[in-house]
Design a protein around this motif. Structure first.
Motif, PDB file in Angstrom:
ATOM      1  N   LEU A   1       6.975  -2.807  12.297  1.00  0.00           N
ATOM      2  CA  LEU A   1       7.060  -1.447  11.775  1.00  0.00           C
ATOM      3  C   LEU A   1       6.680  -0.525  12.912  1.00  0.00           C
ATOM      4  O   LEU A   1       5.572  -0.632  13.456  1.00  0.00           O
ATOM      5  CB  LEU A   1       6.114  -1.278  10.583  1.00  0.00           C
ATOM      6  N   ASP A   2       7.587   0.340  13.303  1.00  0.00           N
ATOM      7  CA  ASP A   2       7.333   1.285  14.380  1.00  0.00           C
ATOM      8  C   ASP A   2       6.120   2.147  14.038  1.00  0.00           C
ATOM      9  O   ASP A   2       6.012   2.665  12.923  1.00  0.00           O
ATOM     10  CB  ASP A   2       8.582   2.157  14.583  1.00  0.00           C
ATOM     11  N   PHE A   3       5.191   2.282  15.003  1.00  0.00           N
ATOM     12  CA  PHE A   3       3.956   3.008  14.739  1.00  0.00           C
ATOM     13  C   PHE A   3       4.223   4.465  14.374  1.00  0.00           C
ATOM     14  O   PHE A   3       3.565   5.014  13.494  1.00  0.00           O
ATOM     15  CB  PHE A   3       3.020   2.914  15.951  1.00  0.00           C
ATOM     16  N   SER A   4       5.213   5.091  15.025  1.00  0.00           N
ATOM     17  CA  SER A   4       5.506   6.491  14.692  1.00  0.00           C
ATOM     18  C   SER A   4       6.041   6.603  13.261  1.00  0.00           C
ATOM     19  O   SER A   4       5.773   7.589  12.567  1.00  0.00           O
ATOM     20  CB  SER A   4       6.487   7.108  15.691  1.00  0.00           C
ATOM     21  N   LEU A   5       6.754   5.593  12.797  1.00  0.00           N
ATOM     22  CA  LEU A   5       7.234   5.590  11.415  1.00  0.00           C
ATOM     23  C   LEU A   5       6.052   5.418  10.458  1.00  0.00           C
ATOM     24  O   LEU A   5       5.968   6.106   9.432  1.00  0.00           O
ATOM     25  CB  LEU A   5       8.259   4.472  11.202  1.00  0.00           C
ATOM     26  N   LEU A   6       5.108   4.534  10.807  1.00  0.00           N
ATOM     27  CA  LEU A   6       3.912   4.356   9.991  1.00  0.00           C
ATOM     28  C   LEU A   6       3.132   5.666   9.900  1.00  0.00           C
ATOM     29  O   LEU A   6       2.693   6.069   8.826  1.00  0.00           O
ATOM     30  CB  LEU A   6       3.024   3.253  10.576  1.00  0.00           C
ATOM     31  N   LEU A   7       2.984   6.370  11.029  1.00  0.00           N
ATOM     32  CA  LEU A   7       2.289   7.660  11.028  1.00  0.00           C
ATOM     33  C   LEU A   7       3.029   8.678  10.171  1.00  0.00           C
ATOM     34  O   LEU A   7       2.402   9.438   9.427  1.00  0.00           O
ATOM     35  CB  LEU A   7       2.136   8.191  12.454  1.00  0.00           C
ATOM     36  N   GLY A   8       4.363   8.693  10.269  1.00  0.00           N
ATOM     37  CA  GLY A   8       5.162   9.620   9.468  1.00  0.00           C
ATOM     38  C   GLY A   8       5.010   9.375   7.974  1.00  0.00           C
ATOM     39  O   GLY A   8       4.901  10.314   7.180  1.00  0.00           O
ATOM     40  N   ILE A   9       4.978   8.101   7.604  1.00  0.00           N
ATOM     41  CA  ILE A   9       4.813   7.759   6.190  1.00  0.00           C
ATOM     42  C   ILE A   9       3.419   8.172   5.717  1.00  0.00           C
ATOM     43  O   ILE A   9       3.270   8.774   4.649  1.00  0.00           O
ATOM     44  CB  ILE A   9       5.060   6.249   5.964  1.00  0.00           C
ATOM     45  N   ALA A  10       2.398   7.861   6.515  1.00  0.00           N
ATOM     46  CA  ALA A  10       1.025   8.231   6.138  1.00  0.00           C
ATOM     47  C   ALA A  10       0.897   9.743   6.007  1.00  0.00           C
ATOM     48  O   ALA A  10       0.274  10.242   5.073  1.00  0.00           O
ATOM     49  CB  ALA A  10       0.035   7.686   7.172  1.00  0.00           C
ATOM     50  N   TRP A  11       1.507  10.483   6.943  1.00  0.00           N
ATOM     51  CA  TRP A  11       1.444  11.951   6.902  1.00  0.00           C
ATOM     52  C   TRP A  11       2.100  12.477   5.630  1.00  0.00           C
ATOM     53  O   TRP A  11       1.546  13.342   4.954  1.00  0.00           O
ATOM     54  CB  TRP A  11       2.124  12.532   8.138  1.00  0.00           C
ATOM     55  N   ALA A  12       3.262  11.947   5.311  1.00  0.00           N
ATOM     56  CA  ALA A  12       3.971  12.406   4.115  1.00  0.00           C
ATOM     57  C   ALA A  12       3.170  12.082   2.847  1.00  0.00           C
ATOM     58  O   ALA A  12       3.121  12.893   1.926  1.00  0.00           O
ATOM     59  CB  ALA A  12       5.354  11.751   4.043  1.00  0.00           C
ATOM     60  N   LEU A  13       2.543  10.914   2.823  1.00  0.00           N
ATOM     61  CA  LEU A  13       1.749  10.521   1.656  1.00  0.00           C
ATOM     62  C   LEU A  13       0.409  11.253   1.593  1.00  0.00           C
ATOM     63  O   LEU A  13      -0.272  11.224   0.576  1.00  0.00           O
ATOM     64  CB  LEU A  13       1.487   9.006   1.675  1.00  0.00           C
ATOM     65  N   ARG A  14       0.032  11.885   2.707  1.00  0.00           N
ATOM     66  CA  ARG A  14      -1.255  12.587   2.826  1.00  0.00           C
ATOM     67  C   ARG A  14      -2.432  11.614   2.713  1.00  0.00           C
ATOM     68  O   ARG A  14      -3.437  11.883   2.064  1.00  0.00           O
ATOM     69  CB  ARG A  14      -1.406  13.715   1.807  1.00  0.00           C
TER      70      ARG A  14
ATOM     71  N   ARG B   1       0.829  -1.211   0.000  1.00  0.00           N
ATOM     72  CA  ARG B   1       0.000   0.000   0.000  1.00  0.00           C
ATOM     73  C   ARG B   1       0.863   1.260   0.000  1.00  0.00           C
ATOM     74  O   ARG B   1       0.552   2.230  -0.696  1.00  0.00           O
ATOM     75  CB  ARG B   1      -0.947  -0.017   1.195  1.00  0.00           C
ATOM     76  N   ILE B   2       1.947   1.252   0.765  1.00  0.00           N
ATOM     77  CA  ILE B   2       2.856   2.396   0.781  1.00  0.00           C
ATOM     78  C   ILE B   2       3.411   2.630  -0.627  1.00  0.00           C
ATOM     79  O   ILE B   2       3.413   3.751  -1.128  1.00  0.00           O
ATOM     80  CB  ILE B   2       3.997   2.189   1.800  1.00  0.00           C
ATOM     81  N   ARG B   3       3.873   1.555  -1.263  1.00  0.00           N
ATOM     82  CA  ARG B   3       4.416   1.677  -2.624  1.00  0.00           C
ATOM     83  C   ARG B   3       3.357   2.207  -3.589  1.00  0.00           C
ATOM     84  O   ARG B   3       3.629   3.081  -4.410  1.00  0.00           O
ATOM     85  CB  ARG B   3       4.942   0.316  -3.103  1.00  0.00           C
TER      86      ARG B   3
END
Length: 199
Positions: free
Chosen positions: A55-68, A11-13
């Motif tokens: 996967l660290d939750f804060s990293l998951l949040l950071g990725i989601a934030w960056a992807l909007r 999903r990230i990709r």
């Protein structure tokens, strides 16, 4: 509910590609994320010694934030809302007179609605009504109200910048008063805002 990192990586990709970004461009937007780590998360094809198991939750949040995208879009497949997932519901066993966990099928949509805090109807499906659940949804409701009131206050200020001025300072004051009132209610529930200090 078990979450496969392979699916999160896919999903990230997918969202990264929809944005037209390289792995490096996304990694540059997320503190603590390197291109190599992102590649590993997305592919899940590295050797067993280096494959990510968590996967660290804060990293998951950071990725989601960056992807909007909302974090839930990385955790569950939002393109299949009718697909079922298994979750453990806490149900009361009338025979043993005790609470127990029971695997229950829920639609992805139920999980999305609960995850986003849009409704607590998922909790209503079991008789396990906790004070924590009630307070959490009360807090989420207040935060949603504050966000809407702040948006209204901002829009009123923007509208007052029009030329010729159509200044409606009364409406601007009402919006600010609503934000203050909602924040006061939220503070009573233990929510802290920037600028709040302990006495």
């Amino acid at each position: 509910m078990e979450i496969e990192l392979k699916q999160i990586g896919w999903r990230i990709r997918n969202y990264r590609r929809l944005n037209g970004w390289s792995q490096q461009q996304l990694a540059d937007l997320v503190p603590g994320l390197s291109r190599g780590t992102l590649s590993q998360i997305e592919s899940q094809k590295s050797s067993s010694e280096t494959a990510r198991k968590t996967l660290d939750f804060s990293l998951l949040l950071g990725i989601a934030w960056a992807l909007r995208v909302p974090p839930v879009a990385l955790v569950v497949d939002v393109t299949k809302p009718d697909q079922t997932v298994t979750v453990n519901d806490r149900v009361f066993n009338r025979v043993s007179q005790s609470w127990e966990l029971r695997p229950t099928e829920r639609s992805t949509w139920d999980v999305i609605v609960w995850f986003m805090g849009w409704s607590d109807h998922v909790g209503e499906l079991s008789a396990d009504n906790t004070a924590a659940r009630g307070e959490t949804y009360q807090q989420l409701g207040l935060l949603q109200g504050i966000a809407r009131a702040e948006q209204s206050e901002y829009q009123t200020k923007v509208d007052n910048l029009d030329y010729p001025p159509a200044a409606d300072y009364e409406a601007e004051g009402e919006a600010a008063a609503l934000v203050d009132r909602l924040k006061s209610e939220a503070r009573a529930l233990g929510i802290e805002f920037g600028g709040d200090t302990d006495a």
